[in-house]
Design a protein around this motif. Structure first.
Motif, PDB file in Angstrom:
ATOM      1  N   ASN A 118       0.805  -1.221   0.000  1.00 55.19           N
ATOM      2  CA  ASN A 118       0.000   0.000   0.000  1.00 55.19           C
ATOM      3  C   ASN A 118       0.842   1.275   0.000  1.00 55.19           C
ATOM      4  N   PHE A 119       2.157   1.177   0.138  1.00 57.92           N
ATOM      5  CA  PHE A 119       2.991   2.376   0.204  1.00 57.92           C
ATOM      6  C   PHE A 119       2.764   3.287  -0.995  1.00 57.92           C
ATOM      7  N   GLY A 120       2.679   2.722  -2.181  1.00 57.89           N
ATOM      8  CA  GLY A 120       2.494   3.517  -3.387  1.00 57.89           C
ATOM      9  C   GLY A 120       1.204   4.323  -3.393  1.00 57.89           C
ATOM     10  N   ARG A 121       0.197   3.822  -2.714  1.00 61.00           N
ATOM     11  CA  ARG A 121      -1.088   4.539  -2.653  1.00 61.00           C
ATOM     12  C   ARG A 121      -0.963   5.879  -1.928  1.00 61.00           C
ATOM     13  N   PHE A 122       0.053   5.983  -1.082  1.00 59.65           N
ATOM     14  CA  PHE A 122       0.219   7.197  -0.287  1.00 59.65           C
ATOM     15  C   PHE A 122       1.327   8.097  -0.825  1.00 59.65           C
ATOM     16  N   ALA A 123       1.835   7.801  -2.011  1.00 60.05           N
ATOM     17  CA  ALA A 123       2.951   8.562  -2.566  1.00 60.05           C
ATOM     18  C   ALA A 123       2.626  10.053  -2.688  1.00 60.05           C
ATOM     19  N   ASP A 124       1.412  10.382  -3.036  1.00 58.28           N
ATOM     20  CA  ASP A 124       1.029  11.787  -3.225  1.00 58.28           C
ATOM     21  C   ASP A 124       0.199  12.331  -2.063  1.00 58.28           C
ATOM     22  N   ALA A 125       0.264  11.672  -0.919  1.00 60.90           N
ATOM     23  CA  ALA A 125      -0.525  12.113   0.238  1.00 60.90           C
ATOM     24  C   ALA A 125      -0.094  13.513   0.668  1.00 60.90           C
ATOM     25  N   ASP A 184       3.977   7.717   8.309  1.00 59.64           N
ATOM     26  CA  ASP A 184       5.090   6.803   8.571  1.00 59.64           C
ATOM     27  C   ASP A 184       4.507   5.464   8.997  1.00 59.64           C
ATOM     28  N   ILE A 185       5.358   4.531   9.326  1.00 62.89           N
ATOM     29  CA  ILE A 185       4.909   3.200   9.717  1.00 62.89           C
ATOM     30  C   ILE A 185       5.475   2.824  11.077  1.00 62.89           C
ATOM     31  N   ALA A 186       4.810   1.875  11.716  1.00 59.76           N
ATOM     32  CA  ALA A 186       5.255   1.345  13.005  1.00 59.76           C
ATOM     33  C   ALA A 186       4.772  -0.093  13.106  1.00 59.76           C
ATOM     34  N   LEU A 187       5.481  -0.870  13.903  1.00 59.37           N
ATOM     35  CA  LEU A 187       5.007  -2.225  14.168  1.00 59.37           C
ATOM     36  C   LEU A 187       3.827  -2.148  15.120  1.00 59.37           C
ATOM     37  N   GLU A 188       2.890  -3.056  14.938  1.00 58.04           N
ATOM     38  CA  GLU A 188       1.750  -3.106  15.844  1.00 58.04           C
ATOM     39  C   GLU A 188       2.250  -3.504  17.228  1.00 58.04           C
ATOM     40  N   PRO A 189       1.673  -2.907  18.260  1.00 58.00           N
ATOM     41  CA  PRO A 189       2.097  -3.289  19.602  1.00 58.00           C
ATOM     42  C   PRO A 189       1.596  -4.693  19.924  1.00 58.00           C
ATOM     43  N   GLY A 190       2.321  -5.374  20.767  1.00 51.76           N
ATOM     44  CA  GLY A 190       1.881  -6.699  21.205  1.00 51.76           C
ATOM     45  C   GLY A 190       1.485  -6.635  22.663  1.00 51.76           C
ATOM     46  N   ALA A 199       9.736   0.169  -8.185  1.00 51.45           N
ATOM     47  CA  ALA A 199       8.279   0.004  -8.281  1.00 51.45           C
ATOM     48  C   ALA A 199       7.631  -0.108  -6.907  1.00 51.45           C
ATOM     49  N   GLY A 200       8.443  -0.244  -5.851  1.00 52.69           N
ATOM     50  CA  GLY A 200       7.871  -0.434  -4.519  1.00 52.69           C
ATOM     51  C   GLY A 200       7.136  -1.762  -4.420  1.00 52.69           C
ATOM     52  N   TRP A 201       7.565  -2.701  -5.223  1.00 49.06           N
ATOM     53  CA  TRP A 201       6.874  -3.974  -5.380  1.00 49.06           C
ATOM     54  C   TRP A 201       6.934  -4.828  -4.122  1.00 49.06           C
ATOM     55  N   SER A 202       8.149  -5.002  -3.598  1.00 48.05           N
ATOM     56  CA  SER A 202       8.289  -5.837  -2.414  1.00 48.05           C
ATOM     57  C   SER A 202       9.658  -5.612  -1.802  1.00 48.05           C
ATOM     58  N   VAL A 203       9.859  -6.215  -0.650  1.00 46.32           N
ATOM     59  CA  VAL A 203      11.156  -6.130   0.009  1.00 46.32           C
ATOM     60  C   VAL A 203      12.141  -6.985  -0.784  1.00 46.32           C
ATOM     61  N   PRO A 204      13.304  -6.448  -1.120  1.00 51.86           N
ATOM     62  CA  PRO A 204      14.275  -7.260  -1.844  1.00 51.86           C
ATOM     63  C   PRO A 204      14.668  -8.500  -1.029  1.00 51.86           C
ATOM     64  N   ALA A 205      14.710  -9.622  -1.694  1.00 49.91           N
ATOM     65  CA  ALA A 205      15.054 -10.881  -1.020  1.00 49.91           C
ATOM     66  C   ALA A 205      16.538 -11.168  -1.225  1.00 49.91           C
ATOM     67  N   VAL A 206      17.364 -10.223  -0.839  1.00 50.95           N
ATOM     68  CA  VAL A 206      18.809 -10.360  -1.009  1.00 50.95           C
ATOM     69  C   VAL A 206      19.515 -10.007   0.293  1.00 50.95           C
ATOM     70  N   ASN A 207      20.709 -10.521   0.427  1.00 49.64           N
ATOM     71  CA  ASN A 207      21.540 -10.218   1.585  1.00 49.64           C
ATOM     72  C   ASN A 207      22.676  -9.320   1.109  1.00 49.64           C
ATOM     73  N   LYS A 213      16.127   3.842   1.659  1.00 47.00           N
ATOM     74  CA  LYS A 213      16.169   5.269   1.328  1.00 47.00           C
ATOM     75  C   LYS A 213      14.993   5.708   0.468  1.00 47.00           C
ATOM     76  N   GLN A 214      14.274   4.776  -0.093  1.00 50.80           N
ATOM     77  CA  GLN A 214      13.104   5.103  -0.900  1.00 50.80           C
ATOM     78  C   GLN A 214      11.971   5.465   0.060  1.00 50.80           C
ATOM     79  N   THR A 215      11.696   6.762   0.175  1.00 49.13           N
ATOM     80  CA  THR A 215      10.697   7.230   1.135  1.00 49.13           C
ATOM     81  C   THR A 215       9.614   8.021   0.418  1.00 49.13           C
ATOM     82  N   PRO A 216       8.476   8.268   1.082  1.00 48.19           N
ATOM     83  CA  PRO A 216       8.140   7.760   2.401  1.00 48.19           C
ATOM     84  C   PRO A 216       7.839   6.259   2.361  1.00 48.19           C
ATOM     85  N   PRO A 217       7.807   5.609   3.476  1.00 45.76           N
ATOM     86  CA  PRO A 217       7.914   6.087   4.841  1.00 45.76           C
ATOM     87  C   PRO A 217       9.361   6.266   5.298  1.00 45.76           C
TER      88      PRO A 217
END
Length: 156
Positions: free
Chosen positions: A8-15, A20-26, A71-79, A89-93
Motif C-alpha cells: 500500500n505504500f504507493g497509494r500514499f505517494a502523493d498524500a 510513517d509506519i510502526a510495528l503493531e504493539p503486542g 516500483a515499490g513492489w516488495s522487500v528485496p530478497a537479497v543479503n 532510502k526510498q521514502t516515504p515512509p
C-alpha cells in the motif's frame, strides 16, 4: 491508524499529510504477518534450466532487484547491504527499516485443511473482530462467534 501492508505504500505517494509506519504493539507477544512473493517451478517441468534462470534473475539480478525497488513492489530478497540501503532510502515512509524488523516476530498465515475457504474464513473472523473493535460486541463474544463461524465453514 491504518493496518495494511507494504504493497500500500504507493497509494500514499502523493498524500498531503506526513505519514510513517510502526510495528503493531503486542499485548503479551509481538506477532506480525509475513507474506512473500514466491517463485516456484514444478519438479516435473520440462524446462528446469530456464525456470531456474528466471527465478535466479527475478530474485538476485541487480536490474530486476532495482526495478522491484523502484516500483515499490516488495522487500528485496537479497543479503546485500547496498541493495537494502537503496530500499530503505526510498521514502516515504521514513521508518522503512521497520519492514524488515517485523521479520523478528513473524508468524505465517495459517494453512488449514480447506485452503480454498481462506477468504471466507478471514472474512468471518474479521467481521466478528470489527464488532468488538467498534463496540457492538465485547471481545469474548466476538471471539466465540468467530469460532462458531470458522467451525461451520470447516464443517466441524
Amino acid at each position: 491508524m491504518l493496518r495494511a501492508g507494504i504493497w500500500n505504500f504507493g497509494r500514499f505517494a502523493d498524500a498531503t499529510v506526513k505519514w510513517d509506519i510502526a510495528l503493531e504493539p503486542g499485548n503479551t507477544q509481538k506477532a506480525h504477518h509475513f507474506f512473500a512473493d514466491g517463485l516456484v517451478a514444478s519438479k516435473n517441468t520440462e524446462h528446469a534450466d530456464a525456470a531456474w534462470k528466471f527465478i535466479k534473475f527475478m530474485t538476485s539480478d541487480s536490474a530486476a532487484v532495482n526495478k522491484r525497488i523502484e516500483a515499490g513492489w516488495s522487500v528485496p530478497a537479497v543479503n546485500d547491504d547496498a541493495v537494502m540501503d537503496a530500499y530503505y532510502k526510498q521514502t516515504p515512509p521514513e521508518s522503512k527499516k521497520i519492514v524488515t524488523e517485523a521479520l523478528d516476530s513473524l508468524v505465517l498465515p495459517p494453512v488449514g485443511p480447506k485452503p480454498e475457504k481462506w477468504n471466507e474464513l478471514t472474512g468471518a473472523v474479521g467481521e466478528e473482530l470489527d464488532k468488538a473493535k467498534l463496540g457492538s460486541a465485547d471481545a469474548q463474544t466476538a471471539l466465540d462467534n468467530a469460532q462458531k463461524k470458522v467451525e461451520q465453514l470447516l464443517g466441524n
